[in-house]
Write a protein that holds these residues in place. Structure first.
Motif, PDB file in Angstrom:
ATOM      1  N   GLU A 218       2.857   2.673  14.584  1.00  0.00           N
ATOM      2  CA  GLU A 218       3.206   1.266  13.481  1.00  0.00           C
ATOM      3  C   GLU A 218       2.424   1.355  12.677  1.00  0.00           C
ATOM      4  OE1 GLU A 218       4.701  -2.665  13.719  1.00  0.00           O
ATOM      5  OE2 GLU A 218       4.389  -1.820  15.476  1.00  0.00           O
ATOM      6  N   ASP A 219       2.343   1.107  11.224  1.00  0.00           N
ATOM      7  CA  ASP A 219       0.778   1.192  11.008  1.00  0.00           C
ATOM      8  C   ASP A 219       0.840  -0.913  10.595  1.00  0.00           C
ATOM      9  OD1 ASP A 219      -0.761   0.190   8.651  1.00  0.00           O
ATOM     10  OD2 ASP A 219      -0.497   2.234   7.712  1.00  0.00           O
ATOM     11  N   ILE A 220      -0.051  -1.575  11.092  1.00  0.00           N
ATOM     12  CA  ILE A 220      -0.595  -2.208  10.854  1.00  0.00           C
ATOM     13  C   ILE A 220      -1.325  -3.050  10.217  1.00  0.00           C
ATOM     14  CG2 ILE A 220       0.566  -3.314  13.167  1.00  0.00           C
ATOM     15  CD1 ILE A 220      -2.495  -3.708  14.025  1.00  0.00           C
ATOM     16  N   SER A 221      -1.673  -2.583   9.259  1.00  0.00           N
ATOM     17  CA  SER A 221      -2.896  -2.743   8.038  1.00  0.00           C
ATOM     18  C   SER A 221      -2.288  -4.160   7.321  1.00  0.00           C
ATOM     19  CB  SER A 221      -3.477  -1.663   6.921  1.00  0.00           C
ATOM     20  OG  SER A 221      -3.699  -0.261   7.833  1.00  0.00           O
ATOM     21  N   ASP A 222      -1.144  -4.916   7.481  1.00  0.00           N
ATOM     22  CA  ASP A 222      -1.498  -6.174   7.225  1.00  0.00           C
ATOM     23  C   ASP A 222      -1.108  -7.317   8.008  1.00  0.00           C
ATOM     24  OD1 ASP A 222       1.352  -6.119   8.192  1.00  0.00           O
ATOM     25  OD2 ASP A 222       2.816  -6.239   6.555  1.00  0.00           O
ATOM     26  N   LYS A 223      -1.016  -6.671   9.315  1.00  0.00           N
ATOM     27  CA  LYS A 223      -1.305  -7.457   9.979  1.00  0.00           C
ATOM     28  C   LYS A 223      -2.354  -8.112  10.664  1.00  0.00           C
ATOM     29  CE  LYS A 223       2.871  -6.739  11.667  1.00  0.00           C
ATOM     30  NZ  LYS A 223       3.607  -6.357  12.720  1.00  0.00           N
ATOM     31  N   ILE A 224      -3.669  -7.064   9.505  1.00  0.00           N
ATOM     32  CA  ILE A 224      -5.635  -7.244  10.242  1.00  0.00           C
ATOM     33  C   ILE A 224      -6.312  -7.395   8.870  1.00  0.00           C
ATOM     34  CG2 ILE A 224      -5.051  -5.240  12.582  1.00  0.00           C
ATOM     35  CD1 ILE A 224      -6.799  -3.834   9.876  1.00  0.00           C
ATOM     36  N   SER A 225      -7.021  -8.775   9.489  1.00  0.00           N
ATOM     37  CA  SER A 225      -7.774  -9.186   9.030  1.00  0.00           C
ATOM     38  C   SER A 225      -9.768  -8.733   8.637  1.00  0.00           C
ATOM     39  CB  SER A 225      -8.040 -10.584   8.674  1.00  0.00           C
ATOM     40  OG  SER A 225      -8.364 -11.458   9.321  1.00  0.00           O
ATOM     41  N   PHE A 226     -10.359  -8.592   8.479  1.00  0.00           N
ATOM     42  CA  PHE A 226     -12.057  -7.467   8.447  1.00  0.00           C
ATOM     43  C   PHE A 226     -12.950  -8.559   6.957  1.00  0.00           C
ATOM     44  CE2 PHE A 226      -9.606  -4.576  10.677  1.00  0.00           C
ATOM     45  CZ  PHE A 226     -11.177  -4.429  11.755  1.00  0.00           C
ATOM     46  N   PRO A 227     -13.939  -8.764   7.640  1.00  0.00           N
ATOM     47  CA  PRO A 227     -15.153  -8.958   6.126  1.00  0.00           C
ATOM     48  C   PRO A 227     -15.233  -7.818   5.407  1.00  0.00           C
ATOM     49  CG  PRO A 227     -16.506  -9.092   8.691  1.00  0.00           C
ATOM     50  CD  PRO A 227     -14.489  -8.568   8.972  1.00  0.00           C
ATOM     51  N   GLU A 228     -15.263  -8.966   4.037  1.00  0.00           N
ATOM     52  CA  GLU A 228     -14.583  -8.034   2.959  1.00  0.00           C
ATOM     53  C   GLU A 228     -16.690  -6.888   2.671  1.00  0.00           C
ATOM     54  OE1 GLU A 228     -15.343  -8.792  -2.036  1.00  0.00           O
ATOM     55  OE2 GLU A 228     -15.226 -10.476  -0.197  1.00  0.00           O
ATOM     56  N   GLY A 229     -15.938  -6.008   2.139  1.00  0.00           N
ATOM     57  CA  GLY A 229     -16.682  -4.827   2.122  1.00  0.00           C
ATOM     58  C   GLY A 229     -17.364  -4.212   3.361  1.00  0.00           C
TER      59      GLY A 229
END
Length: 302
Positions: free
Chosen positions: A273-284
């Motif tokens: 399952e793609d969960i890319s919209d459920k994670i957050s990371f530092p910009e860049g």
């Protein structure tokens, strides 16, 4: 508590309540070691205002891309990285606290091969049975495997190679690790029960694949199975690293064309399952690897 890892790219157990996940990464073209942290595996924040923990000095080009950190059997943190786009070796350093590092070394793992073009994205996996480390990376050797060479991507045509070491001082001869019948880079290996799982990138350009796949072996040094179907979607992905959260496998990766990080999740290594919209990371942020530290170690990093 110390959590011993079998690979710099995987945390196989749910972190203890007082453990913190760390993600080593780089920015730009390879500016140095950055660290982000998380307590849940989904939300990641940069440490020290996203400043550099270690600036690269190894190699001629003095880059630090794809930083891979593992806590070794000796309790120290061991790191390898890409020092250049076209040199025949990789960078290495170790640390007790991720703040004070040993002198950086250039390990010439492909110096014996006159037609080697590069040494990219090195990783480390610890072999508990043999009590030794395996360092592995992608290299293009001009003239080999012409059936999969393309003039696109500057005619790079990689396969995976490796050395073993017990002390990061003496190393075995370099050997071929994986030849899947296509251009392959960015492999990372984790032990899962009685087998080894290799996450890898199919780097094929014509027709374009640029996706992540999985292969298996009963032994760390192989032989590995044919690569399975893609586990990532309709975008170009690279630099996989994986984390076990309970019964879930999470594979994080770099959506490098979109300049963002992505992730997929599975409970059986087959259905993703793609969960890319459920994670957050530092910009860049660019890709690296995940490992754990204790709460006390984490507080010192802050």
């Amino acid at each position: 508590m110390f959590l011993s890892l079998t690979s710099c790219a995987v945390v196989q157990k749910q972190a203890a309540q007082d453990d913190v996940y760390l993600f080593s990464y780089f920015k730009g073209n390879g500016d140095g070691l950055h660290l982000a942290y998380s307590t849940d595996g989904y939300n990641w924040q940069a440490l020290k205002n996203d400043s550099i923990f270690l600036k690269p000095t190894a190699g001629n080009d003095k880059l630090m891309r794809d930083p891979c950190i593992i806590r070794g059997a000796d309790g120290r943190f061991h790191m390898v990285w890409t020092v250049s786009w076209n040199e025949k070796g990789l960078g290495y350093a170790s640390s007790e606290d991720l703040i004070n590092w040993s002198e950086q070394q250039f390990i010439p793992v492909m110096a014996h091969e006159p037609n080697a073009r590069n040494t990219w994205a090195p990783e480390i996996t610890y072999d508990e049975e043999k009590k030794q480390y395996m360092i592995y990376w992608a290299t293009t050797i001009t003239g080999l495997y012409p059936e999969t060479q393309s003039q696109e991507d500057d005619a790079y045509n990689h396969r995976m190679y490796y050395v073993t070491t017990k002390d990061f001082k003496d190393f075995s001869d370099t050997k071929l690790l994986y030849e899947p019948g296509f251009n392959v880079i960015d492999a990372t290996i984790v032990k899962d029960s009685d087998r080894y799982v290799m996450f890898l990138k199919d780097e094929t350009r014509e027709p374009a694949e640029k996706n992540l796949r999985i292969a298996y072996s009963q032994n760390l040094t192989g032989p590995y199975s044919a690569a399975g179907p893609p586990i990532t979607g309709d975008y170009w992905a690279e630099g996989p690293t994986t984390l076990r959260l309970g019964d879930k496998w999470i594979v994080y990766f770099d959506k490098y064309i979109e300049h963002s990080m992505g992730a997929v999740q599975s409970t059986d290594l087959k259905n993703w399952e793609d969960i890319s919209d459920k994670i957050s990371f530092p910009e860049g942020m660019r890709h690296g690897t995940i490992f754990t530290v204790t709460k006390a170690e984490f507080e010192k990093l802050q």
